[in-house]
Design a protein around this motif. Structure first.
Motif, mmCIF file in Angstrom:
data_model
loop_
_atom_site.group_PDB
_atom_site.id
_atom_site.type_symbol
_atom_site.label_atom_id
_atom_site.label_comp_id
_atom_site.label_asym_id
_atom_site.label_seq_id
_atom_site.Cartn_x
_atom_site.Cartn_y
_atom_site.Cartn_z
ATOM 1 N N GLU A 27 0.877 -1.165 0.084
ATOM 2 C CA GLU A 27 0.052 -0.041 -0.071
ATOM 3 C C GLU A 27 1.016 1.166 0.015
ATOM 4 O O GLU A 27 1.768 1.184 0.182
ATOM 5 C CB GLU A 27 -0.888 0.176 1.262
ATOM 6 C CG GLU A 27 -1.640 1.137 1.201
ATOM 7 C CD GLU A 27 -2.950 0.962 2.384
ATOM 8 O OE1 GLU A 27 -3.047 -0.062 3.231
ATOM 9 O OE2 GLU A 27 -3.834 1.836 2.509
ATOM 10 N N GLU A 175 -12.715 -2.425 2.291
ATOM 11 C CA GLU A 175 -13.078 -2.186 3.697
ATOM 12 C C GLU A 175 -14.264 -1.107 3.392
ATOM 13 O O GLU A 175 -14.384 -0.326 4.039
ATOM 14 C CB GLU A 175 -12.397 -1.779 4.531
ATOM 15 C CG GLU A 175 -11.084 -3.003 4.941
ATOM 16 C CD GLU A 175 -10.289 -2.549 6.264
ATOM 17 O OE1 GLU A 175 -10.254 -1.572 6.725
ATOM 18 O OE2 GLU A 175 -9.557 -3.546 6.602
ATOM 19 N N TYR A 247 -6.549 -9.262 11.425
ATOM 20 C CA TYR A 247 -5.330 -8.994 12.099
ATOM 21 C C TYR A 247 -5.459 -9.698 13.349
ATOM 22 O O TYR A 247 -6.404 -9.663 13.929
ATOM 23 C CB TYR A 247 -5.152 -7.553 12.057
ATOM 24 C CG TYR A 247 -4.928 -6.735 10.789
ATOM 25 C CD1 TYR A 247 -3.542 -6.820 10.161
ATOM 26 C CD2 TYR A 247 -6.030 -6.191 9.976
ATOM 27 C CE1 TYR A 247 -3.585 -6.173 8.841
ATOM 28 C CE2 TYR A 247 -5.739 -5.679 8.740
ATOM 29 C CZ TYR A 247 -4.435 -5.534 8.094
ATOM 30 O OH TYR A 247 -4.108 -5.130 7.045
ATOM 31 N N GLU A 303 -5.902 -9.256 3.546
ATOM 32 C CA GLU A 303 -5.328 -8.762 4.755
ATOM 33 C C GLU A 303 -5.286 -9.655 5.877
ATOM 34 O O GLU A 303 -6.314 -9.932 6.371
ATOM 35 C CB GLU A 303 -5.713 -7.350 4.873
ATOM 36 C CG GLU A 303 -5.656 -6.084 3.764
ATOM 37 C CD GLU A 303 -6.078 -4.832 4.449
ATOM 38 O OE1 GLU A 303 -6.183 -4.354 5.242
ATOM 39 O OE2 GLU A 303 -6.668 -4.220 3.274
HETATM 40 O O1 AHR Z 1 -3.229 -2.594 6.060
HETATM 41 C C1 AHR Z 1 -3.244 -1.582 6.929
HETATM 42 C C2 AHR Z 1 -4.733 -1.063 6.621
HETATM 43 O O2 AHR Z 1 -5.575 -1.988 7.465
HETATM 44 C C3 AHR Z 1 -5.430 -1.090 5.356
HETATM 45 O O3 AHR Z 1 -5.253 -0.100 4.582
HETATM 46 C C4 AHR Z 1 -6.913 -1.458 5.633
HETATM 47 O O4 AHR Z 1 -7.544 -2.004 4.546
HETATM 48 C C5 AHR Z 1 -6.868 -2.120 7.098
HETATM 49 O O5 AHR Z 1 -7.754 -1.375 7.743
#
Ligand code: AHR
Length: 503
Positions: A27, A175, A247, A303
């Motif tokens: 990114e 998202e 995450y 992600e």
């Molecule tokens: O990876 C960092 C951020 O995490 C990304 O831009 C977003 O899609 C997510 O919230």
């Protein structure tokens, strides 16, 4: 403590493990693109067209299959036409999500596609739904992939690229429930259908359109998107895959914890959170099965990875974190789950490849030195699973630890086969104790093996420019034939791969 057994039927291949489960994400965030991948043509760091050659070389070692770009949250603010043409004429913008810095658009479509070509990776371009338009998205795919003298193909040629590129993956926003527009599922589902319509297949380029999917355990979001696809037996799906983001975090956003300083309890909590991916993949896949029993629509975890507090003294908006053995085992636990879900999970992209979150590579902002992280080594050691046939690996008798209300098995495993070789991945999550694991191999004769281990004296061990190999793969010595099978001595807090030669 009795030895855990891993039972593997070598002659019962399951679904193919797509190489795209080993995908990546870059990114416009912090030093991922600028300083990470791209240093500009005038840099002293060896580069081609501004792209760092050492980064390319390292990622080619991983057989990087695909790269997602330009975001993330950035994708829904990005207007691709700002990133083409002469660099000194490109408009600037504010990167409001990530550090509020000014983006000069030096790295744009041509630079990204050149990077993919250098890497030998497929492009996963993420379009803008949140602040973009169907026309903008339509013209981007035309610019990228059209062969003839259409307006966008002509513009591409005027900017120096004659041949169209191949773009197999295209994201329909990101998202949408958050930074991509704060939408409700129903509203986004309609937009996903609408925008996907204009992401055309030009010439022989075939696009997998990936709708912006759920966060963590938002099964209602997945359900709504699947419902929006309608009757899949009656029509071609407007989008072919839906995404999921998860995450591994152990604290609230304002206190996520240090990447390098943690207790044993925090070690186990992180690994327990990582292991949650198994439940999430199972349950999202179950929702998808209800609408799509033939599994035509793919699940894309585009992600995933650890999210710690930034390194002290670095810009909070740049998400720069160190990477220890703990991150390596978070990755190995994810891959075991990915292999088990290879029938529905068609792609996964770790966040993010260089200098951001759970990175493969860290670059020093002052000297430019490049460091391979422990997570890099897990990707490298597991590369043999890419496009191999999955094998069920049943872990029996593993000790469990109760963490935060969940049982965490301390031994994890997965396996795959390609012709006369099989690859077994093993993780010992025990922070303190080594253990012997017995591989009960059935359905083929074993001719030989080759083991590799990733560990270090300390669970928080990590690599730096001064000690780039503090955590690095080494031969695994303690593997022998025993009465119960192939016995493997695994050190505490270790990941190992064992390549099996089969008769
Ligand atoms: O990876 C960092 C951020 O995490 C990304 O831009 C977003 O899609 C997510 O919230």
């Amino acid at each position: 403590m009795s030895d855990a057994r891993v039972v593997i039927d070598l002659d019962l291949p399951g679904p193919t493990i797509s190489r795209h489960l080993y995908g990546h994400f870059a990114e416009h965030l912090g030093r991922c693109i600028y300083g990470g991948f791209y240093v500009g043509e005038d840099s002293d760091i060896p580069n081609q067209g501004g792209i760092r050659l050492d980064v390319v070389e390292a990622l080619r070692e991983l057989r990087i299959p695909n790269l997602r770009w330009p975001g993330g949250c950035f994708a829904d603010e990005y207007h691709w036409r700002d990133g083409i043409g002469p660099r000194d004429e490109r408009p600037r913008m504010v990167n409001s999500h990530w550090g509020d810095v000014v983006e000069d658009n030096a790295f744009g479509t041509h630079e990204f596609m050149a990077l993919c070509e250098m890497l030998g990776a497929d492009a996963y371009v993420n379009g803008n739904v949140g602040s973009g338009s169907p026309r903008e998205m339509s013209e981007w795919i035309e610019y990228l992939t059209r062969e003839d003298d259409s307006p966008m193909a002509a513009l591409r040629r005027a900017n120096g690229r004659d041949e169209p590129w191949r773009v197999p993956f295209f994201g329909i926003g990101n998202e949408a429930w958050g930074c991509g527009g704060n939408m409700r599922a129903e509203a986004y589902a309609d937009l996903a259908r609408q925008f996907s319509t204009y992401v055309r297949d030009h010439a022989d380029n075939r696009v997998t359109r990936i709708a912006a999917g759920a966060n963590v355990d938002d099964y209602a979001w997945t359900d709504e998107l699947m419902r929006a696809l309608g009757d899949l037996s009656e029509q071609a799906a407007p989008f072919q895959a839906i995404s999921l983001h998860y995450y591994t975090m152990t604290g609230p956003w304002d206190a996520k914890g240090s990447a390098t300083s943690f207790t044993n309890d925090e070690w186990y909590l992180a690994l327990s959170r990582a292991y949650r991916i198994e439940e999430l993949l199972t349950r999202h896949a179950t929702v998808m099965d209800r609408h799509d029993p033939d599994r035509r629509v793919g699940l894309v975890l585009d992600e995933w990875g650890t999210w710690w507090d930034v390194e002290p003294g670095t810009n909070p908006g740049f998400l720069y974190q160190q990477n220890t053995l703990r991150d390596a085992l978070v990755a190995s636990v994810h891959f075991d789950a990915f292999h088990r879900h290879a029938d529905r999970l068609v792609m996964a992209n770790i966040a993010q490849t260089v200098n951001v979150l759970q990175a493969m590579l860290l670059t020093d902002p002052d000297t430019g030195a490049l460091v391979r992280t422990p997570t890099f080594h897990v990707f490298a050691m597991n590369a043999g699973h890419q496009d191999a046939d999955s094998l069920a690996a049943h872990v029996i008798g593993a000790e469990e630890r109760s963490v935060d209300g969940r049982d965490l098995p301390l031994v994890h495993a997965s396996a795959s086969r390609r012709g006369d070789t099989a690859l077994v991945s093993l993780s010992n999550l025990d922070a303190d104790e080594a253990r012997t694991i017995v591989l009960d191999l059935r359905g083929a004769e074993l001719e030989g093996w080759n083991g590799t281990v990733l560990t270090a004296g300390d669970t928080a061990a990590h690599n730096t420019p001064d000690a780039p190999e503090a955590v690095a793969p080494a031969p695994l010595e303690g593997v022998r034939r025993g009465a119960r099978g192939l016995e493997v001595d695994l050190p505490a807090h270790a990941f190992a791969t064992i390549e099996l030669a089969l008769a």
